[in-house]
Design a protein around this motif. Structure first.
Motif, PDB file in Angstrom:
ATOM      1  N   VAL A   6      -2.111   6.927  45.091  1.00 44.26           N
ATOM      2  CA  VAL A   6      -2.271   7.416  46.459  1.00 44.26           C
ATOM      3  C   VAL A   6      -3.382   6.597  47.110  1.00 44.26           C
ATOM      4  O   VAL A   6      -4.437   6.371  46.510  1.00 44.26           O
ATOM      5  CB  VAL A   6      -2.632   8.924  46.462  1.00 44.26           C
ATOM      6  N   GLU A  50      -2.652   0.711  52.973  1.00 41.05           N
ATOM      7  CA  GLU A  50      -2.983   1.345  54.244  1.00 41.05           C
ATOM      8  C   GLU A  50      -1.851   1.124  55.247  1.00 41.05           C
ATOM      9  O   GLU A  50      -1.117   0.131  55.147  1.00 41.05           O
ATOM     10  CB  GLU A  50      -4.271   0.731  54.812  1.00 41.05           C
ATOM     11  N   GLN A  92       4.143   4.696  52.952  1.00 37.42           N
ATOM     12  CA  GLN A  92       2.709   4.746  53.245  1.00 37.42           C
ATOM     13  C   GLN A  92       2.352   3.975  54.513  1.00 37.42           C
ATOM     14  O   GLN A  92       1.179   3.800  54.830  1.00 37.42           O
ATOM     15  CB  GLN A  92       1.922   4.197  52.050  1.00 37.42           C
TER      16      GLN A  92
END
Length: 153
Positions: A82, A86, A114
């Motif tokens: 996790v 970015e 993500q």
């Protein structure tokens, strides 16, 4: 796109790599895993990028997200830490071998979930009968070599 299509056909370095590829019967279920780790970190270091490992379930410590996918021999899952990428971060996915495109497809899905932008995919070895390129969501795929002696696969 194969390296041979970039004017490297007949390059003795590629021919040596292709000749050195060892065919392991019953692989990938019986044999060494995580071969991509021989290539990814070195490439990331060379281009000044970070390396983000994607692994089979249970191999990464801490919180992970996962993506399931189908392979020619069954089902599997990839996990990633996790926060490893970015939103809007540009990503190149590198693997050792592409056959059905299942693993690359799962990696693309993980990165895009993500918010990362997958720019392209690259593999060291590509089976010439790759049928899974349609799974790559239009991402370019670069393959260095095709092994000789494919009748052993």
């Amino acid at each position: 796109m194969f390296a041979a299509e970039n004017g490297l056909k007949g390059d003795p370095r590629l021919e040596a790599i292709s000749a050195a590829i060892r065919v392991v019967p019953d692989f990938p279920k019986k044999g060494v895993e995580a071969r991509g780790f021989m290539f990814g970190p070195s490439i990331a270091l060379a281009i000044g990028a970070k390396f983000v490992p994607l692994r089979k379930p249970g191999k990464l410590p801490g919180k992970v997200i996962s993506e399931s996918y189908e392979l020619e021999y069954g089902h599997d899952r990839l996990e990633m830490h996790v926060g490893a990428v970015e939103p809007r971060e540009r990503v190149i996915i590198i693997d050792d071998l592409v056959a059905t495109g299942g693993t690359l497809s799962a990696a693309i899905s993980l990165m895009e979930s993500q918010g990362a932008e997958v720019v392209e995919c690259a593999c060291v070895i590509g089976l010439p009968e790759v049928k899974g390129q349609h799974k790559l969501k239009g991402k370019p795929l670069y393959v260095l070599v095709e092994p000789s002696g494919l009748d052993e696969f």
